[in-house]
Design a protein around this motif. Sequence first.
Motif, PDB file in Angstrom:
ATOM      1  N   LEU A 136       1.263  -0.933   0.131  1.00  0.00           N
ATOM      2  CA  LEU A 136      -0.071   0.016  -0.023  1.00  0.00           C
ATOM      3  C   LEU A 136       1.025   1.153  -0.166  1.00  0.00           C
ATOM      4  O   LEU A 136       0.646   2.760  -0.667  1.00  0.00           O
ATOM      5  N   ASN A 137       1.821   0.956   0.588  1.00  0.00           N
ATOM      6  CA  ASN A 137       2.674   2.149   1.101  1.00  0.00           C
ATOM      7  C   ASN A 137       3.638   2.744  -0.719  1.00  0.00           C
ATOM      8  O   ASN A 137       3.915   3.733  -0.983  1.00  0.00           O
ATOM      9  N   TYR A 138       3.768   1.670  -1.182  1.00  0.00           N
ATOM     10  CA  TYR A 138       4.352   1.453  -2.458  1.00  0.00           C
ATOM     11  C   TYR A 138       3.347   2.315  -3.144  1.00  0.00           C
ATOM     12  O   TYR A 138       3.786   1.704  -4.800  1.00  0.00           O
ATOM     13  N   GLY A 139       2.688   1.805  -3.350  1.00  0.00           N
ATOM     14  CA  GLY A 139       0.503   2.485  -4.237  1.00  0.00           C
ATOM     15  C   GLY A 139       0.584   1.039  -5.166  1.00  0.00           C
ATOM     16  O   GLY A 139       0.080   1.696  -6.212  1.00  0.00           O
ATOM     17  N   PHE A 169       4.037   2.461 -13.977  1.00  0.00           N
ATOM     18  CA  PHE A 169       4.733   3.229 -13.187  1.00  0.00           C
ATOM     19  C   PHE A 169       5.244   3.321 -11.563  1.00  0.00           C
ATOM     20  O   PHE A 169       6.458   3.141 -11.220  1.00  0.00           O
ATOM     21  N   ILE A 170       4.229   3.218 -11.442  1.00  0.00           N
ATOM     22  CA  ILE A 170       3.894   3.800 -10.114  1.00  0.00           C
ATOM     23  C   ILE A 170       4.643   2.483  -8.805  1.00  0.00           C
ATOM     24  O   ILE A 170       5.642   2.274  -7.590  1.00  0.00           O
ATOM     25  N   GLN A 191       8.722   1.082  -8.568  1.00  0.00           N
ATOM     26  CA  GLN A 191       9.914   1.143  -7.773  1.00  0.00           C
ATOM     27  C   GLN A 191       9.894   0.132  -6.461  1.00  0.00           C
ATOM     28  O   GLN A 191      11.470   0.876  -6.219  1.00  0.00           O
ATOM     29  N   SER A 228       5.466   5.515  -2.694  1.00  0.00           N
ATOM     30  CA  SER A 228       4.712   5.464  -3.735  1.00  0.00           C
ATOM     31  C   SER A 228       4.947   7.450  -4.039  1.00  0.00           C
ATOM     32  O   SER A 228       5.042   7.282  -4.748  1.00  0.00           O
ATOM     33  N   ALA A 229       5.788   8.079  -3.095  1.00  0.00           N
ATOM     34  CA  ALA A 229       5.710   9.341  -3.913  1.00  0.00           C
ATOM     35  C   ALA A 229       7.450   9.780  -4.322  1.00  0.00           C
ATOM     36  O   ALA A 229       7.354  10.519  -5.663  1.00  0.00           O
ATOM     37  N   ASN A 230       7.825   8.851  -3.736  1.00  0.00           N
ATOM     38  CA  ASN A 230       9.429   9.062  -4.752  1.00  0.00           C
ATOM     39  C   ASN A 230       9.493   8.954  -6.295  1.00  0.00           C
ATOM     40  O   ASN A 230      10.258   9.897  -6.343  1.00  0.00           O
ATOM     41  N   TRP A 231       8.817   8.420  -6.983  1.00  0.00           N
ATOM     42  CA  TRP A 231       9.238   8.365  -8.565  1.00  0.00           C
ATOM     43  C   TRP A 231       8.291   9.266  -8.706  1.00  0.00           C
ATOM     44  O   TRP A 231       7.992  10.142  -9.717  1.00  0.00           O
ATOM     45  N   GLN A 232       6.689   9.343  -8.527  1.00  0.00           N
ATOM     46  CA  GLN A 232       6.298  10.712  -8.829  1.00  0.00           C
ATOM     47  C   GLN A 232       6.412  12.138  -9.025  1.00  0.00           C
ATOM     48  O   GLN A 232       6.633  12.758  -9.162  1.00  0.00           O
TER      49      GLN A 232
END
Lengths: 413, 171
Positions: free
Chosen positions: A228-231, A379-380, A383, B110-114
């Motif tokens: 969840l944290n990684y989206g 893309f999300i 990571q 998830s904010a990293n790449w965005q």
Amino acid sequence: MSELIQQEQHHVKLPEGSIGKQTTTLNLGPTHPATHGVFQNILEVDGERIVSAEQTVGYIHRAFEKIAERRPLYQITPLTDRLNYCSAPINNMGWHLTCEKLLGVKTPKRVDYLRVIIMELSRISDHLICNSIVGVDTGAFTGFLYVMQYRELIYEIYEEICGSRLTTNIGRIGGFERDFSNTAFEKIERFLKEYPVVLKEFENLFQRNRIFMERTMGTGGISAERALNYGFTGPNLRAAGVDYDVRVTAPYSSYEDFEFEIPVGTTGDNYDRWLVRNQEMWQSLRIIEQAYRKIQEFKGEEATVYHADVPEYYLPKKEDVYTKMEALIWHFKIIMGEIDMPKGEVYHAVEGGNGELGFYLISDGGRAPFRLHFRRPCFIYYQAYSELTKGAMLSDAIITLSSLNLIAGEMDA
Amino acid sequence: MVLTNEFITQKLTEKFGEAITNIEEPYGLLTFEVPKEMNLKVMQFLHDDPDLQFRFLTDLCGVHYPDQTGRELGVVYHLHNMPENVRVRLKVFTNIQQPDVFTATKLYESANWQERETYDFYGINFVGHPNLKRILNVDEMDYFPLRKEYPLEDQTRIDKDDEMFGRGGSI
């Protein structure tokens, strides 16, 4: 030892720290057969074990968001094709649904059901590719070739409806460009009859296969919290045990009329991801069957509806264009994109093959979007790859890569 | 308890008062703006408050409004409370001369790449980001292509009247 090498090779200019280093730097990609797409991984490996991984993306970046700022709505649809090209119709319809939300268009039930059929067919073709590719990477090529003929059948159904196969550009704002032909329905029927048998066979080939299980279980796992944290969204999140599905939480295109289950896994590893995708194909079949039956139930006028009444965005009939002035004017206005959109800000998400595919559209009342952003699930979640593969074997990392279902087109926009 | 937009607005204004501005609900999605130095505080509150629990960062992207002097660049966050199934949209604006915005990577991985993507296209400098470099474009690029001053098509072309395609030639 390292001093000796240093003395011998003092004339060779090497990057700093590369002589005493105990690990090997390995480039996986950008064009490597095992990456199934154009992206690079710079791996630090100690023997066969991965110490760290750094991903590079963007090799096929095509500036869709910039292009979209000068294109009227219909000219953006072909751009969405090229995001996740394994399930292009979902992208097309997600985009059309976003436009409909902005314009306030309500679609008839029959259109919704037709759309659901197409979207679920493309979900099946998407998952089919992903799952069979996982098979290929574990050494089972047969499954991949065997199921291809059913992807072919799905593509034939697309062809029957919109004329193209991979980048479909299917549908219109408000519905479809034409009604499904009898051949299309026949092919859907054939698919519903034949595919479950094949899927069962495909499942038997892998699900309890000792080699497959040993290769995939316990590799590339992620906890629900980290996911969840990684989206993460879509099958990859559900494999970690979170039952989040846009079709259920924010139903679009009348998904609330259908009965289906959301399969979830527990460990979020490659095996669970495979199982979740496999189960989703069965659920998609259930949905298509229900939708197909519902479509048969429409009587009279209703049974021929295939688009909503949106004269400003839906192309008039060809015979009218040739014979009537008004229709001809509208035809040109729509093709040239000369209609101003209402002002507004919309976020609309659909459940794509890989997860929540979102469209964030800001309109300033012009003919093209002021800003269009695609939330691309690939893309999300890509990571997380370095975390997923840390400490894993190189051969497991390859399977993780394919079981995440990374589509370079979607990642790079 | 149902998490309504009114309730969220009330909670936020209770905590942050005047700092929450431009509250709107376009198409039912609660949208508000916060000063750029407060984006992390507000997101942390939305994340941690037992009633709100916006724990999922759906989307992060930039916007460029060349006409808003002093607040040209925007960052838009879409947050999601999955159990209650409620979304909010949070915006911060910054000037284009010194576009510094605090990074959300501490809260959301998830904010990293965005954020890297937003930096890549808009040049927004995310303060505290662990690895702020270009992601989709080449490293050598020395401009931020999604800013509105970069026209998409060659402006020297005379065979096309751009007035016929959307909004005029200059944008």
